[in-house]
Design an enzyme around this catalytic site. Structure first.
Site, PDB file in Angstrom:
ATOM      1  N   MET A 103      -0.609   6.210   8.061  1.00  0.00           N
ATOM      2  CA  MET A 103      -1.733   5.405   8.498  1.00  0.00           C
ATOM      3  C   MET A 103      -2.940   6.605   7.842  1.00  0.00           C
ATOM      4  O   MET A 103      -4.209   5.844   7.692  1.00  0.00           O
ATOM      5  CB  MET A 103      -2.104   5.695  10.004  1.00  0.00           C
ATOM      6  CG  MET A 103      -0.905   4.922  10.974  1.00  0.00           C
ATOM      7  SD  MET A 103      -1.470   3.231  10.625  1.00  0.00           S
ATOM      8  CE  MET A 103      -2.957   3.130  11.519  1.00  0.00           C
ATOM      9  N   ASP A 134       2.971  -1.708   9.321  1.00  0.00           N
ATOM     10  CA  ASP A 134       2.201  -0.799   8.679  1.00  0.00           C
ATOM     11  C   ASP A 134       2.670  -0.658   7.243  1.00  0.00           C
ATOM     12  O   ASP A 134       2.603   0.640   6.722  1.00  0.00           O
ATOM     13  CB  ASP A 134       2.133   0.525   9.604  1.00  0.00           C
ATOM     14  CG  ASP A 134       0.769   1.383   9.102  1.00  0.00           C
ATOM     15  OD1 ASP A 134      -0.273   1.067   8.154  1.00  0.00           O
ATOM     16  OD2 ASP A 134       0.985   2.591   9.401  1.00  0.00           O
ATOM     17  N   PHE A 135       2.790  -1.528   6.477  1.00  0.00           N
ATOM     18  CA  PHE A 135       2.787  -1.161   4.934  1.00  0.00           C
ATOM     19  C   PHE A 135       1.839  -0.787   4.270  1.00  0.00           C
ATOM     20  O   PHE A 135       0.624  -1.271   4.513  1.00  0.00           O
ATOM     21  CB  PHE A 135       3.664  -2.587   4.413  1.00  0.00           C
ATOM     22  CG  PHE A 135       5.004  -2.979   4.530  1.00  0.00           C
ATOM     23  CD1 PHE A 135       5.588  -2.487   5.850  1.00  0.00           C
ATOM     24  CD2 PHE A 135       5.536  -3.955   4.081  1.00  0.00           C
ATOM     25  CE1 PHE A 135       6.801  -2.772   6.208  1.00  0.00           C
ATOM     26  CE2 PHE A 135       7.068  -4.041   4.404  1.00  0.00           C
ATOM     27  CZ  PHE A 135       7.427  -3.766   5.399  1.00  0.00           C
ATOM     28  N   GLU A 136       1.856   0.507   3.390  1.00  0.00           N
ATOM     29  CA  GLU A 136       0.884   1.080   2.917  1.00  0.00           C
ATOM     30  C   GLU A 136       1.200   1.421   1.577  1.00  0.00           C
ATOM     31  O   GLU A 136       2.308   0.897   1.003  1.00  0.00           O
ATOM     32  CB  GLU A 136       0.257   2.103   3.628  1.00  0.00           C
ATOM     33  CG  GLU A 136      -0.492   2.032   4.842  1.00  0.00           C
ATOM     34  CD  GLU A 136      -0.695   3.182   5.756  1.00  0.00           C
ATOM     35  OE1 GLU A 136      -0.965   4.420   4.931  1.00  0.00           O
ATOM     36  OE2 GLU A 136      -0.929   3.224   6.864  1.00  0.00           O
ATOM     37  N   GLY A 137       0.359   1.996   0.669  1.00  0.00           N
ATOM     38  CA  GLY A 137       0.660   2.327  -0.774  1.00  0.00           C
ATOM     39  C   GLY A 137       0.906   1.151  -1.587  1.00  0.00           C
ATOM     40  O   GLY A 137       0.456   0.222  -1.842  1.00  0.00           O
TER      41      GLY A 137
END
Length: 598
Positions: free
Chosen positions: A1, A383-386
């Site tokens: 996050m 919560d897929f990031e990057g």
């Protein structure tokens, strides 16, 4: 996050050479740039991140000029939209002073142009030409500097060519109809009008919303009550006649859809269950009753492309006070018995997930299902990031994605939803880079070169909107983002949350394309995401500013300078990173939520 800091710049357009002299203007040509001398201040110009100002020295002509100051994540772009004729040639020029100063035009419908000077210690003229496409009626002209360099100056900006046709008043929209009707809201949709830039929604003869797309949800209605609605089209020329009225009667119960699984106003928090950090470990049984949704952070893949998601409690060596598996599962059941929802959150800053193949998709479904079954969870948080989500070049329509990592994620989530049924809770926590930035940029752009992650969550949200329980975009760790007022908004205060949330509830044209409008979500599907303390992430917002944002969005008070496109008393609530950091900060975040919603 605490992942991607959304500082975005489009690829540099090809630099044109400096013309020796401007072409002679044809008889029908005219000066089209508005306030290119800046004698009227910044009137007619939008400068990114508040970077621009009108100054009295130095000037090239008259008594005023533009001064714009770049920052580390902002190139001080100042632009304006100009009406033009299709298939016509234009000459753009400006006098500039400074280092790395650019002049250009975009949206030409042919080849966008840019020219620049590396160093202009005194006033230097930049000139370039372009031809508009066969259907182009407006272009954007701009200047900008370069990231982290000193301020630049511009004056006497000029665009010479045939003026665009006068804007014609749009005709009234057609086909107005009602959609989902709940106890407090009515969804509307209609067929758009040619030349319209927006639409006004009327309830009982009173304007209640202004939207850019061809749908809207009117909220804040009373149960078991009949209402009538009309819609008009607007553009620069004014407002059209209204449609014939349609009627709808609100229901008796609470809002329908997936939102019925949560209280009217819900508090969502992430629980560091698999790792420790400076906030310390919090046992599931010690999470206060204030929290309605608890997201277990995190389920992570065995490799970026495997799709094989694993979850385990924090090891004793890292979290000495961690509970046993049996105690953890018992605490989850106790929370659920008290009406709380417990989800597995997939991804986070370190958990990059790319479902590039159908095999990875199927492994994702089976492995996530095992975690849900093992711990008796209520659903899934994405919560897929990057670099988990990005769009392939040529994938330009969020309504019909073709990129495998996007298509496979949508398919996987739909499969999980079908497996667990209507009680399956689905939430998402994208960063602003992947959602609201899509108002300006989408993927690598029509000509390539942009960051392919820009707006990449939009096709996922859109495809799953009927299954989506809650979207809580992370209004933190973000660069400045342009709102529907075409102004840049920066994190940390009420204004940012108001503007970003208004975009989700109102909808917006993706990459400025009025034919590709992302429809607004229902207010019961939206929560505002914030850090719980200054240590939890960049963009911490004080309780007083959080209250202002809630007042504006739900009551239309304390709105400041940003004008929302509606009032949404049914806004679901707040999300924070994290429960642990809120505990570290003496529960400031959750106490403020409880005080506000009761």
């Amino acid at each position: 996050m605490t992942g991607l800091v959304a500082a975005f710049s489009a690829a540099l357009l090809t630099a044109g050479g400096l013309a020796a002299s401007a072409p002679t203007a044809a008889a029908a040509d005219a000066e089209l740039a508005s306030n290119g001398t800046f004698e009227a201040g910044l009137s007619g110009w939008n400068c990114s991140g508040g970077s621009g100002a009108a100054v009295s020295t130095p000037v090239h002509g008259g008594t005023s000029a533009l001064k714009a100051t770049p920052a580390g994540s902002d190139n001080a772009k100042c632009s304006q939209s100009v009406k033009v004729k299709p298939g016509s040639t234009y000459t753009l020029s400006a006098w500039v002073q400074g280092s790395y100063v650019y002049l250009g035009a975009s949206g030409t419908g042919t080849t966008d142009v840019s020219t620049w000077t590396q160093s202009a210690p005194g006033w230097q003229k930049l000139t370039t030409t372009f031809t508009t496409g066969p259907s182009t009626t407006s272009v954007s002209i701009y200047t900008h500097g370069w990231y982290g360099t000193p301020a630049y100056y511009a004056d006497d900006i000029s665009l010479i060519g045939p003026g665009g046709d006068p804007v014609v008043l749009p005709s009234a929209p057609t086909g107005l109809k009602t959609g989902t009707v709940t106890s407090s809201s009515v969804a509307l949709s209609w067929t758009g009008s040619a030349g319209a830039t927006g639409y006004n929604v009327y309830r009982g003869g009173t304007k209640v919303q202004s939207v850019t797309g061809t749908s809207a949800t009117v909220t804040g209605l009373s149960a078991s009550t009949a209402y009538s609605f009309q819609v008009s089209a607007v553009n620069e020329a004014g407002e059209s006649a209204r449609t014939a009225a349609v009627s709808a009667t609100t229901g008796k119960g609470s809002e329908g859809g997936t939102g019925t699984q949560l209280p009217a106003h819900a508090l969502v928090g992430y629980l560091h269950a698999s790792f420790a950090n400076g906030s310390g470990y919090t046992r599931m049984a010690d999470v206060p009753d204030s929290w309605d949704v608890i997201d277990l952070a995190f389920g992570e893949p065995t490799s970026v492309t495997s799709g094989d998601i694993r979850f385990k409690l924090c090891p004793v060596t890292e979290c000495p006070n961690v509970e046993s598996e049996a105690e953890f599962k018992a605490a989850i059941k106790a929370k659920q018995a008290a009406g709380k929802k417990v989800l597995i959150s997939i991804g986070g800053q370190n958990g990059q997930v790319q479902l590039a193949t159908t095999a990875a998709r199927d492994t994702f479904v089976s492995s996530v299902g095992k975690i849900i079954d093992e711990y008796g969870l209520d659903g899934l948080d994405i919560d897929f990031e990057g670099h988990s989500l990005s769009l392939n070049t040529g994938d330009t329509d969020f309504r019909n994605p073709t990129t495998p990592v996007i298509v496979n994620l949508i398919s996987a989530v739909k499969t999980l939803k079908a497996k667990y049924g209507d009680k399956f809770v689905l939430t998402m926590a994208p960063e602003t880079f992947f959602v609201q930035l899509g108002y300006q940029y989408y993927g690598s752009g029509p000509w390539g070169g942009q960051d392919p992650r820009a707006g990449a969550y939009l096709p996922v949200i859109h495809a799953l909107r009927d299954d989506l329980t809650l979207l809580h975009v992370q209004d933190y760790n973000s660069g400045s983002i342009m709102g529907l007022d075409n102004q840049y908004h920066s994190m940390g205060g009420a204004d940012f949350h108001i503007a970003m949330t208004d975009m989700l509830l109102t909808g917006f044209p993706v990459a400025g394309d009025q034919t590709k409008v992302f429809p607004g979500l229902r207010p019961d599907q939206v929560a505002i995401g914030l850090p719980a303390s200054t240590q939890a992430g960049n963009g911490h917002t004080s309780p007083a500013e959080v209250t202002k944002a809630l007042n504006c969005l739900t009551k239309k008070t304390d709105c400041g300078s940003y004008a929302t496109h509606g009032t949404w008393s049914g806004l679901r609530g707040l999300m924070t990173w994290s429960v642990n950091w809120d505990r570290f900060n003496n529960w400031e975040f959750s106490k403020n939520f409880d005080a506000y919603f009761g």
